[in-house]
Design an enzyme around this catalytic site. Sequence first.
Site, PDB file in Angstrom:
ATOM      1  N   ARG A  15      31.095  52.382  42.606  1.00 33.21           N
ATOM      2  CA  ARG A  15      31.006  51.057  41.889  1.00 33.21           C
ATOM      3  C   ARG A  15      29.375  50.908  42.375  1.00 33.21           C
ATOM      4  NH1 ARG A  15      35.660  48.471  39.883  1.00 33.21           N
ATOM      5  NH2 ARG A  15      36.806  49.195  41.850  1.00 33.21           N
ATOM      6  N   LYS A  74      34.138  46.352  46.105  1.00 35.52           N
ATOM      7  CA  LYS A  74      35.469  46.564  46.106  1.00 35.52           C
ATOM      8  C   LYS A  74      35.010  45.367  47.854  1.00 35.52           C
ATOM      9  CE  LYS A  74      38.911  47.276  45.570  1.00 35.52           C
ATOM     10  NZ  LYS A  74      39.517  46.822  44.308  1.00 35.52           N
ATOM     11  N   TYR A  93      34.739  41.179  44.677  1.00 31.81           N
ATOM     12  CA  TYR A  93      36.813  41.598  45.131  1.00 31.81           C
ATOM     13  C   TYR A  93      37.540  40.740  45.862  1.00 31.81           C
ATOM     14  CZ  TYR A  93      36.597  42.967  39.362  1.00 31.81           C
ATOM     15  OH  TYR A  93      36.214  42.953  38.370  1.00 31.81           O
ATOM     16  N   HIS A  95      41.240  40.078  46.465  1.00 32.91           N
ATOM     17  CA  HIS A  95      42.611  40.323  46.364  1.00 32.91           C
ATOM     18  C   HIS A  95      43.432  40.064  47.270  1.00 32.91           C
ATOM     19  CE1 HIS A  95      41.814  41.828  42.486  1.00 32.91           C
ATOM     20  NE2 HIS A  95      41.096  42.760  42.416  1.00 32.91           N
ATOM     21  N   GLU A 117      38.165  37.981  41.401  1.00 31.17           N
ATOM     22  CA  GLU A 117      39.545  37.665  40.748  1.00 31.17           C
ATOM     23  C   GLU A 117      39.824  36.551  40.755  1.00 31.17           C
ATOM     24  OE1 GLU A 117      40.502  38.302  44.879  1.00 31.17           O
ATOM     25  OE2 GLU A 117      39.171  39.392  43.665  1.00 31.17           O
ATOM     26  N   ASP A 197      56.185  40.774  27.901  1.00 30.04           N
ATOM     27  CA  ASP A 197      55.605  39.398  28.115  1.00 30.04           C
ATOM     28  C   ASP A 197      56.607  38.759  28.281  1.00 30.04           C
ATOM     29  OD1 ASP A 197      52.823  39.323  29.189  1.00 30.04           O
ATOM     30  OD2 ASP A 197      53.457  37.119  27.910  1.00 30.04           O
ATOM     31  N   SER A 219      60.168  39.356  28.196  1.00 32.06           N
ATOM     32  CA  SER A 219      60.540  40.279  29.492  1.00 32.06           C
ATOM     33  C   SER A 219      61.441  39.709  30.385  1.00 32.06           C
ATOM     34  CB  SER A 219      59.315  40.132  30.460  1.00 32.06           C
ATOM     35  OG  SER A 219      59.043  40.159  31.526  1.00 32.06           O
ATOM     36  N   VAL A 238      51.433  43.385  35.743  1.00 31.23           N
ATOM     37  CA  VAL A 238      51.739  42.210  36.321  1.00 31.23           C
ATOM     38  C   VAL A 238      50.023  41.674  36.133  1.00 31.23           C
ATOM     39  CG1 VAL A 238      52.750  40.611  36.477  1.00 31.23           C
ATOM     40  CG2 VAL A 238      53.725  42.424  35.572  1.00 31.23           C
ATOM     41  N   LEU A 239      50.440  40.138  36.342  1.00 27.92           N
ATOM     42  CA  LEU A 239      48.872  39.108  36.575  1.00 27.92           C
ATOM     43  C   LEU A 239      49.179  38.302  37.192  1.00 27.92           C
ATOM     44  CD1 LEU A 239      46.139  38.971  38.120  1.00 27.92           C
ATOM     45  CD2 LEU A 239      45.664  38.177  36.306  1.00 27.92           C
ATOM     46  N   ASP A 269      47.181  46.210  43.167  1.00 21.77           N
ATOM     47  CA  ASP A 269      45.541  45.806  43.997  1.00 21.77           C
ATOM     48  C   ASP A 269      46.166  44.486  44.611  1.00 21.77           C
ATOM     49  OD1 ASP A 269      45.783  45.187  42.141  1.00 21.77           O
ATOM     50  OD2 ASP A 269      43.402  45.254  41.405  1.00 21.77           O
ATOM     51  N   VAL A 297      46.523  54.107  42.401  1.00 18.57           N
ATOM     52  CA  VAL A 297      44.694  53.655  42.348  1.00 18.57           C
ATOM     53  C   VAL A 297      44.851  52.552  42.868  1.00 18.57           C
ATOM     54  CG1 VAL A 297      43.092  54.690  42.157  1.00 18.57           C
ATOM     55  CG2 VAL A 297      44.453  56.411  42.621  1.00 18.57           C
TER      56      VAL A 297
END
Length: 369
Positions: A15, A74, A93, A95, A117, A197, A219, A238-239, A269, A297
């Site tokens: 990207r 990234k 990004y 993370h 993010e 959830d 959940s 999950v975030l 990530d 990944v």
Amino acid sequence: MIIGLPKEVKDSESRVGLTAGAVRMLTRRGHQVLVQTGAGDGSAIGDEEYIAAGAQIVPTAADAWGAQMVVKVKEPVAAEYDFLRPDLLLFTYLHLAADRPLTERLLVAGTTAVAYETVQTGDGRLPLLMPMSEVAGRMATQVGAAYLQRNNGGRGVLLGGVPGVAPGRVAVLGGGVVGTNAAKMAIGLGAHVTVLDLSHNRLQYLDDVFRGQLETRTSNEANIEEAVFAADLVIGAVLIPGGRAPWLVTRDMLPEMKKASVIVDVSVDQGGCVETSHPTTHSNPTFEIDGVVHYCVANMPGAVPRTSTFALTNQTVPYALQLADHGLDAIRRSIPLQHGLNTHAGQLTYEAVAQAFGMNYVDAVKSLS
């Protein structure tokens, strides 16, 4: 402002942070854009397109990183740490909650770092995370289906089944953007899909949108175990915005899972929602523990770079224009960008990252005063 666009160096990351169209928008506003030669090649955007948009092609990463603001995709990797400095505005990004070394390096360097993010609107949306979550969610099902093939180490299950044979079972942990898109693809293939959830409202929404084509479960520990143990494919979606993902699948659950089942942990990530997950790369994407295939990944959308680059840039450009036009004042004026600010002048300015590492935290607005 001088804006740098370096070539991504993370494994199999093709990207690029700006399309030629985005560059044209910046240059028409009087900004100078320095594009490292070949930066857009992986996304089928050639140097000549950037030149036509008003950019200057520069030969090295150091030239692009020497700009006042660097826009990329990234997070900086170790080979790029020396480019970090106090007068740099970095927009990418990050993370950080899953990357203490980078967090510490940004603080030591004094870099002003705005993370895609964690840019968050007043209604709670994460507009710069959403496009890549859509891509990653859809890819998670594709990848999972491929790794369920016996020649790839899986159970030999066709997710959609065939007449007379039951379809595969997919458990999606999290009903947000990633989970919704993963479920959409899995339903399209004909799989039996369960989404878990914490939010009952979200489960109601999914039940309505998919018109009963998937199973929704609250959940909790019992429901997670039941769904995961029955699944051929588990997708971790999950975030915790800007924070580390909780472990929903623990190490001691793996022996109870189907042999040669597949886990695709999109949450990796942010540390992963599976205890046994660790980041992998496109060139070495999987590993096996207790007979369960793990695909972890951390830059999944990098495998479809042209789609991903255009989807991402559609959302990032308005914020990049604000930062280019107004610098740090853009952050002072914009609540979404205040949420996006993770480090400034040696201070950690995002609370969830501070909590992840037990570090001190300074309010974003106060850090800029």
